[in-house]
Design a protein around this motif. Sequence first.
Motif, PDB file in Angstrom:
ATOM      1  N   LYS A 273       0.838  -1.204   0.000  1.00 36.44           N
ATOM      2  CA  LYS A 273       0.000   0.000   0.000  1.00 36.44           C
ATOM      3  C   LYS A 273       0.871   1.251   0.000  1.00 36.44           C
ATOM      4  N   ALA A 274       1.314   1.620  -1.222  1.00 34.64           N
ATOM      5  CA  ALA A 274       2.163   2.810  -1.339  1.00 34.64           C
ATOM      6  C   ALA A 274       1.339   4.083  -1.512  1.00 34.64           C
ATOM      7  N   ALA A 275       0.028   3.942  -1.689  1.00 32.82           N
ATOM      8  CA  ALA A 275      -0.804   5.137  -1.932  1.00 32.82           C
ATOM      9  C   ALA A 275      -0.851   6.039  -0.710  1.00 32.82           C
ATOM     10  N   VAL A 277      -3.326   7.840   0.936  1.00 29.80           N
ATOM     11  CA  VAL A 277      -4.793   7.911   0.955  1.00 29.80           C
ATOM     12  C   VAL A 277      -5.234   9.121   1.782  1.00 29.80           C
ATOM     13  N   SER A 278      -6.195   9.868   1.278  1.00 24.23           N
ATOM     14  CA  SER A 278      -6.727  11.008   2.058  1.00 24.23           C
ATOM     15  C   SER A 278      -7.414  10.459   3.302  1.00 24.23           C
ATOM     16  N   ASP A 279      -6.992  10.936   4.449  1.00 23.32           N
ATOM     17  CA  ASP A 279      -7.582  10.429   5.689  1.00 23.32           C
ATOM     18  C   ASP A 279      -9.006  10.935   5.891  1.00 23.32           C
ATOM     19  N   PRO A 305     -12.209   5.369   5.339  1.00 27.94           N
ATOM     20  CA  PRO A 305     -11.788   4.070   5.903  1.00 27.94           C
ATOM     21  C   PRO A 305     -10.265   3.942   5.819  1.00 27.94           C
ATOM     22  N   ASP A 306      -9.657   3.340   6.859  1.00 24.58           N
ATOM     23  CA  ASP A 306      -8.220   3.037   6.793  1.00 24.58           C
ATOM     24  C   ASP A 306      -8.104   1.666   6.109  1.00 24.58           C
ATOM     25  N   ILE A 307      -7.743   1.703   4.846  1.00 25.33           N
ATOM     26  CA  ILE A 307      -7.744   0.478   4.025  1.00 25.33           C
ATOM     27  C   ILE A 307      -6.737  -0.529   4.574  1.00 25.33           C
ATOM     28  N   LEU A 308      -5.565  -0.015   4.912  1.00 23.44           N
ATOM     29  CA  LEU A 308      -4.493  -0.902   5.370  1.00 23.44           C
ATOM     30  C   LEU A 308      -4.878  -1.579   6.694  1.00 23.44           C
ATOM     31  N   GLY A 323       3.082  -1.796   4.281  1.00 19.09           N
ATOM     32  CA  GLY A 323       2.564  -0.434   4.363  1.00 19.09           C
ATOM     33  C   GLY A 323       3.666   0.587   4.194  1.00 19.09           C
ATOM     34  N   PHE A 324       3.258   1.822   4.016  1.00 24.44           N
ATOM     35  CA  PHE A 324       4.191   2.941   3.955  1.00 24.44           C
ATOM     36  C   PHE A 324       3.851   3.906   5.083  1.00 24.44           C
ATOM     37  N   LYS A 338       2.973   1.821  13.744  1.00 23.55           N
ATOM     38  CA  LYS A 338       2.018   1.544  12.659  1.00 23.55           C
ATOM     39  C   LYS A 338       2.096   0.090  12.207  1.00 23.55           C
ATOM     40  N   LYS A 342      -1.363  -1.967  12.511  1.00 25.12           N
ATOM     41  CA  LYS A 342      -2.046  -2.386  11.283  1.00 25.12           C
ATOM     42  C   LYS A 342      -1.743  -3.836  10.904  1.00 25.12           C
TER      43      LYS A 342
END
Length: 401
Positions: A273-275, A277-279, A305-308, A323-324, A338, A342
């Motif tokens: 998950k390098a994206a 993502v807008s929180d 949603p927190d996808i990771l 994750g990143f 993290k 996660k």
Amino acid sequence: MTVFTGKNVVVGVCGSIAAFKVAGWVSTLTKMEALVDVAMTPAAERFVTPLTFASLSGRKVYSAMFDGAADGSMAHIDLGREADIFVVAPATADIIAKLAHGMADTLVTTVALVARCPKLLFPAMNVQMFASLPVQENLKKLRESGWTVVAPASGSMACGEVGKGRLVEWQDAQEYLAAALSRQDLAGMRVVVTAGPTREAIDPARFLSNRSSGKMGYALATAAARRGAVVMLISGPSSLPAPPLVTLKRVETAREMHDAVMAESAHAGVIIKAAAVSDYRPENIAPHKVKKENIETEMRLVQNPDILFALGEKKPKGQILVGFAAESRNLEAEGRRKLTKKNLDLICVNDISASDAGFESETNRILLLDRDGGEERLPLISKLETADRILDRVVALRCTP
Ligand code: C5P
């Protein structure tokens, strides 16, 4: 350092107008530190001179079968023996027929018989010729004998027709070459990569987003595909071209990314998950562009949603979740927090306070932390090299239960 550094690439050039494009390939391969030997058929020399290729590769170009015979060397054997990869481009109907039947009447066909390295064929010819039964049967034969045949692209041709027969562009071709030179340690593995920012609409003209360019995620998708993975890249808005050999799904919002990732997650061996993502997203999206006199100075946001996190909660056994984290301080402590929260196997921590790494830059300097307490500080390297180092860790983690 690139995948081509120090590799012996032998390019067999044949008589087609597309031969001039292969001059560009030779130039680029040489810049990427490959040692490029060009062997030309007599017909190829009618289109481009050996001097062109010699100037671009900085090396002798071989054209006649008995080149070098006076000094006792045998070009057809030496070239075939020393090649790390043999590329025939553009491959005409004539050379395809000769190769399929084991003929040895030109340097290109004899090198093909000697070479035991990966052999790649890039056909280029008239649309009808390419579709003809003899050509297709010969290509089938070559595939069966181990050649990688890269289908030509569709488009307008020098002969005036439009259809399938154009030599593929270098951007695509190089991925086949790179894959042939890469270890296939992710062969057949389903890898999902997310990349880029997400956009959260305020009204039809405005949105909330971030500075992610997608470069790191696209590099990961490219590197994984080169190593044999079946890659699905789920990307937020990015100006980058779709990487060859990768299935690209474009999304815009965090919720769209969530749905796309969840649809793929159960079958994935690796998810990266390098994206960025807008929180948060605006609670309401105005249906029409809000006039500036009417814009409110306060906006209500709701959490995405927190996808990771969701992936970590239902991670199947054996799946590797990466994750990143973009941090400007306490990199290690934040990364570890993290990773645990996660349920990750690996986290790649970016120092976003550095101008030569992280968002938008071509290079990255990443701290890798894994679930077993392992820690590795990668040097400042290109995002493609960083991607390979991350994938090395993924492969190692897959091997340790
Ligand atoms: O907690 P933080 O946002 O810093 O974590 C970053 C990691 O979580 C990245 O891998 C990012 O892709 C992922 N993420 C996510 N969904 C979110 C926010 C972040 O998957 N809503």
